[in-house]
Design a protein around this motif. Structure first.
Motif, PDB file in Angstrom:
ATOM      1  N   LEU A  40      -2.242  84.019  11.970  1.00 17.99           N
ATOM      2  CA  LEU A  40      -1.415  84.639  10.705  1.00 17.99           C
ATOM      3  C   LEU A  40      -1.114  83.672   9.423  1.00 17.99           C
ATOM      4  CD1 LEU A  40       0.109  86.656   9.981  1.00 17.99           C
ATOM      5  CD2 LEU A  40       1.612  84.966  11.882  1.00 17.99           C
ATOM      6  N   LYS A  41      -1.981  82.225  10.047  1.00 16.12           N
ATOM      7  CA  LYS A  41      -2.043  80.795   9.268  1.00 16.12           C
ATOM      8  C   LYS A  41      -3.326  81.210   8.247  1.00 16.12           C
ATOM      9  CE  LYS A  41      -1.779  77.184   6.893  1.00 16.12           C
ATOM     10  NZ  LYS A  41      -0.995  75.928   6.473  1.00 16.12           N
ATOM     11  N   THR A  42      -4.764  81.692   9.112  1.00 16.62           N
ATOM     12  CA  THR A  42      -5.952  81.914   7.925  1.00 16.62           C
ATOM     13  C   THR A  42      -5.962  83.010   7.377  1.00 16.62           C
ATOM     14  OG1 THR A  42      -7.118  82.097  10.657  1.00 16.62           O
ATOM     15  CG2 THR A  42      -6.715  80.268   9.928  1.00 16.62           C
ATOM     16  N   GLY A  43      -5.116  84.068   8.136  1.00 19.03           N
ATOM     17  CA  GLY A  43      -4.963  85.326   7.594  1.00 19.03           C
ATOM     18  C   GLY A  43      -6.484  85.621   8.201  1.00 19.03           C
ATOM     19  N   LEU A  44      -6.817  85.946   9.137  1.00 14.86           N
ATOM     20  CA  LEU A  44      -8.024  86.434  10.011  1.00 14.86           C
ATOM     21  C   LEU A  44      -7.455  86.807  11.412  1.00 14.86           C
ATOM     22  CD1 LEU A  44     -10.257  83.295   9.795  1.00 14.86           C
ATOM     23  CD2 LEU A  44     -10.507  85.376   8.784  1.00 14.86           C
ATOM     24  N   LEU A  45      -5.826  87.665  11.230  1.00 19.66           N
ATOM     25  CA  LEU A  45      -5.153  88.520  12.237  1.00 19.66           C
ATOM     26  C   LEU A  45      -6.202  89.379  12.125  1.00 19.66           C
ATOM     27  CD1 LEU A  45      -3.089  88.354  14.674  1.00 19.66           C
ATOM     28  CD2 LEU A  45      -1.546  88.877  12.326  1.00 19.66           C
ATOM     29  N   ILE A  46      -6.819  90.031  13.583  1.00 21.75           N
ATOM     30  CA  ILE A  46      -6.797  91.178  13.631  1.00 21.75           C
ATOM     31  C   ILE A  46      -5.741  92.394  14.832  1.00 21.75           C
ATOM     32  CG2 ILE A  46      -8.708  93.591  15.105  1.00 21.75           C
ATOM     33  CD1 ILE A  46      -8.994  92.609  12.343  1.00 21.75           C
ATOM     34  N   HIS A  47      -5.669  90.910  16.261  1.00 19.21           N
ATOM     35  CA  HIS A  47      -5.322  91.322  17.409  1.00 19.21           C
ATOM     36  C   HIS A  47      -3.799  90.962  16.934  1.00 19.21           C
ATOM     37  CE1 HIS A  47      -8.788  92.440  19.748  1.00 19.21           C
ATOM     38  NE2 HIS A  47      -9.740  91.234  18.277  1.00 19.21           N
ATOM     39  N   ARG A  48      -2.571  91.931  17.736  1.00 23.26           N
ATOM     40  CA  ARG A  48      -1.142  91.080  17.244  1.00 23.26           C
ATOM     41  C   ARG A  48      -1.023  90.054  18.357  1.00 23.26           C
ATOM     42  NH1 ARG A  48      -1.382  96.682  18.951  1.00 23.26           N
ATOM     43  NH2 ARG A  48      -1.375  98.459  16.764  1.00 23.26           N
ATOM     44  N   ASP A  49      -1.016  89.085  17.432  1.00 25.11           N
ATOM     45  CA  ASP A  49      -0.742  87.384  17.950  1.00 25.11           C
ATOM     46  C   ASP A  49      -0.473  86.293  17.400  1.00 25.11           C
ATOM     47  OD1 ASP A  49      -1.284  85.245  19.958  1.00 25.11           O
ATOM     48  OD2 ASP A  49      -3.648  84.923  19.485  1.00 25.11           O
ATOM     49  N   ILE A  50       0.578  85.804  17.363  1.00 26.03           N
ATOM     50  CA  ILE A  50       1.258  85.528  16.720  1.00 26.03           C
ATOM     51  C   ILE A  50       1.328  83.641  17.202  1.00 26.03           C
ATOM     52  CG2 ILE A  50       2.794  84.007  15.796  1.00 26.03           C
ATOM     53  CD1 ILE A  50       4.419  87.424  15.446  1.00 26.03           C
ATOM     54  N   ASP A  51       0.648  82.774  16.516  1.00 26.71           N
ATOM     55  CA  ASP A  51       1.099  81.356  16.947  1.00 26.71           C
ATOM     56  C   ASP A  51       1.720  80.740  16.104  1.00 26.71           C
ATOM     57  OD1 ASP A  51      -1.518  81.570  19.056  1.00 26.71           O
ATOM     58  OD2 ASP A  51      -2.946  82.199  17.499  1.00 26.71           O
ATOM     59  N   ILE A  52       2.566  80.074  16.444  1.00 22.10           N
ATOM     60  CA  ILE A  52       3.090  78.483  16.164  1.00 22.10           C
ATOM     61  C   ILE A  52       3.269  77.576  16.471  1.00 22.10           C
ATOM     62  CG2 ILE A  52       6.135  78.562  15.939  1.00 22.10           C
ATOM     63  CD1 ILE A  52       5.090  80.897  14.682  1.00 22.10           C
ATOM     64  N   HIS A  53       3.544  76.625  16.901  1.00 26.30           N
ATOM     65  CA  HIS A  53       3.951  75.190  16.418  1.00 26.30           C
ATOM     66  C   HIS A  53       4.822  74.993  16.366  1.00 26.30           C
ATOM     67  CE1 HIS A  53      -0.791  73.498  17.454  1.00 26.30           C
ATOM     68  NE2 HIS A  53      -0.145  74.546  18.168  1.00 26.30           N
ATOM     69  N   VAL A  54       6.150  74.053  17.397  1.00 30.60           N
ATOM     70  CA  VAL A  54       7.127  73.682  16.706  1.00 30.60           C
ATOM     71  C   VAL A  54       7.314  71.706  17.572  1.00 30.60           C
ATOM     72  CG1 VAL A  54      10.153  73.638  16.995  1.00 30.60           C
ATOM     73  CG2 VAL A  54       7.985  76.064  17.399  1.00 30.60           C
ATOM     74  N   TYR A  55       7.394  70.486  16.446  1.00 32.63           N
ATOM     75  CA  TYR A  55       7.447  70.370  16.692  1.00 32.63           C
ATOM     76  C   TYR A  55       8.832  69.247  16.746  1.00 32.63           C
ATOM     77  CZ  TYR A  55       2.067  69.863  15.179  1.00 32.63           C
ATOM     78  OH  TYR A  55       1.318  70.096  15.580  1.00 32.63           O
ATOM     79  N   THR A  56       9.926  67.963  17.374  1.00 32.14           N
ATOM     80  CA  THR A  56      11.010  67.699  17.713  1.00 32.14           C
ATOM     81  C   THR A  56      10.682  66.497  17.579  1.00 32.14           C
ATOM     82  OG1 THR A  56      10.878  68.484  20.075  1.00 32.14           O
ATOM     83  CG2 THR A  56      12.449  70.203  17.878  1.00 32.14           C
ATOM     84  N   ASP A  57      11.715  65.631  17.378  1.00 28.56           N
ATOM     85  CA  ASP A  57      11.449  64.200  18.251  1.00 28.56           C
ATOM     86  C   ASP A  57      11.198  63.635  19.444  1.00 28.56           C
ATOM     87  OD1 ASP A  57      10.956  62.967  15.213  1.00 28.56           O
ATOM     88  OD2 ASP A  57      13.589  63.267  15.171  1.00 28.56           O
ATOM     89  N   LYS A  58      11.583  64.707  20.296  1.00 28.93           N
ATOM     90  CA  LYS A  58      12.072  65.183  22.043  1.00 28.93           C
ATOM     91  C   LYS A  58      11.611  66.088  22.309  1.00 28.93           C
ATOM     92  CE  LYS A  58      13.815  63.208  25.630  1.00 28.93           C
ATOM     93  NZ  LYS A  58      15.590  63.698  26.683  1.00 28.93           N
ATOM     94  N   VAL A  59      11.137  66.765  22.750  1.00 32.86           N
ATOM     95  CA  VAL A  59      11.198  67.354  23.864  1.00 32.86           C
ATOM     96  C   VAL A  59      11.915  67.792  24.566  1.00 32.86           C
ATOM     97  CG1 VAL A  59       9.205  69.878  24.988  1.00 32.86           C
ATOM     98  CG2 VAL A  59       8.395  68.203  23.175  1.00 32.86           C
ATOM     99  N   SER A  60      12.699  68.644  24.748  1.00 26.21           N
ATOM    100  CA  SER A  60      13.882  69.112  26.050  1.00 26.21           C
ATOM    101  C   SER A  60      13.840  70.358  26.626  1.00 26.21           C
ATOM    102  CB  SER A  60      15.098  68.731  25.235  1.00 26.21           C
ATOM    103  OG  SER A  60      15.773  69.491  26.046  1.00 26.21           O
ATOM    104  N   VAL A  61      13.311  69.977  27.742  1.00 29.92           N
ATOM    105  CA  VAL A  61      13.170  71.449  28.837  1.00 29.92           C
ATOM    106  C   VAL A  61      14.189  72.494  27.904  1.00 29.92           C
ATOM    107  CG1 VAL A  61      12.608  72.763  31.026  1.00 29.92           C
ATOM    108  CG2 VAL A  61      11.301  70.318  29.978  1.00 29.92           C
ATOM    109  N   GLN A  62      15.835  71.422  28.546  1.00 34.13           N
ATOM    110  CA  GLN A  62      17.067  72.060  28.011  1.00 34.13           C
ATOM    111  C   GLN A  62      16.750  72.667  27.100  1.00 34.13           C
ATOM    112  OE1 GLN A  62      20.478  69.817  28.772  1.00 34.13           O
ATOM    113  NE2 GLN A  62      21.691  72.028  28.665  1.00 34.13           N
ATOM    114  N   GLU A  63      17.011  72.671  25.818  1.00 34.96           N
ATOM    115  CA  GLU A  63      16.548  73.115  24.636  1.00 34.96           C
ATOM    116  C   GLU A  63      15.661  74.058  24.153  1.00 34.96           C
ATOM    117  OE1 GLU A  63      18.573  68.974  21.436  1.00 34.96           O
ATOM    118  OE2 GLU A  63      16.411  68.931  22.075  1.00 34.96           O
ATOM    119  N   SER A  64      13.737  73.907  24.344  1.00 33.61           N
ATOM    120  CA  SER A  64      13.324  74.488  24.895  1.00 33.61           C
ATOM    121  C   SER A  64      12.797  76.043  25.244  1.00 33.61           C
ATOM    122  CB  SER A  64      12.394  74.078  25.221  1.00 33.61           C
ATOM    123  OG  SER A  64      10.728  74.329  24.204  1.00 33.61           O
ATOM    124  N   PHE A  65      14.530  76.102  25.708  1.00 34.34           N
ATOM    125  CA  PHE A  65      14.809  77.208  27.130  1.00 34.34           C
ATOM    126  C   PHE A  65      15.731  78.494  26.736  1.00 34.34           C
ATOM    127  CE2 PHE A  65      12.499  76.254  31.115  1.00 34.34           C
ATOM    128  CZ  PHE A  65      11.812  77.246  31.868  1.00 34.34           C
TER     129      PHE A  65
END
Length: 193
Positions: A40-65
């Motif tokens: 999606l970022k590169t404009g090379l999307l053919i298949h229905r697939d979205i890739d996302i990266h999320v950055y936080t100072d600490k990765v909390s399982v509870q917050e992520s869930f």
């Protein structure tokens, strides 16, 4: 529909899904910085697939869930997988979800929740930027054609297609299959075009 129209249509739908679901705003509630990566970022999307990266100072399982639970309420999620890699060098939580859009078409969401400052902070973003910078109209067409010709059951990550096209001068799906046999991409995070 030609491959350029298909790619453009799928990109428009993907961006609309992100807007309608409020994905970015949801992650911002836990101070997350959201980056769209992949095809999606590169404009090379053919298949229905979205890739996302999320950055936080600490990765909390509870917050992520918590955020993913809300996202599952907003999207018609039919399946979700969770992988806790917080105590590995990846320092992340992986989410892989299948959901249906308004037309009942199935999409895949790959969302990686990563600790800011970790070893892989920004790595995939740099690869996507490098691909965008080196992409010519000819290479775009070759990549879209290979992705389009790839059978649905084939599990070949887009990064392997890009590697084969940029590095191996691969031009067709059959050439990709042959290239992969003798030129495996053992660590996609170490490769730049």
């Amino acid at each position: 529909m030609n491959i350029f129209e298909l790619s453009k249509r799928n990109q428009q739908i993907a961006w609309q899904i992100l807007e309608d679901s409020g994905l970015v705003r949801l992650w911002e509630t836990i101070r997350g910085e959201v980056n769209v990566v992949g095809s999606l970022k590169t404009g090379l999307l053919i298949h229905r697939d979205i890739d996302i990266h999320v950055y936080t100072d600490k990765v909390s399982v509870q917050e992520s869930f918590s955020v993913m639970g809300e996202l599952c309420e907003r999207l018609k999620v039919t399946d979700v997988q969770y992988k806790n890699l917080i105590n590995t060098e990846e320092e992340c939580v992986e989410w892989h979800a299948l959901f249906e859009d308004k037309n009942q078409d199935l999409w895949k969401l790959d969302l990686i929740h990563i600790r800011k400052g970790s070893k892989y902070d920004g790595v995939v973003e740099k690869v996507a930027d490098a691909i965008c910078n080196k992409l010519t109209p000819e290479l775009r067409e070759i990549i879209l054609r290979i992705k389009y010709d790839m059978p649905k059951e084939a599990i070949i990550p887009g990064i392997e297609v890009y590697h084969a096209v940029f590095t191996g001068k691969v031009r067709t799906y059959d050439e990709l299959l042959n290239w992969r046999k003798s030129n495996p991409l053992t660590n996609s995070l170490d490769w730049l075009p």
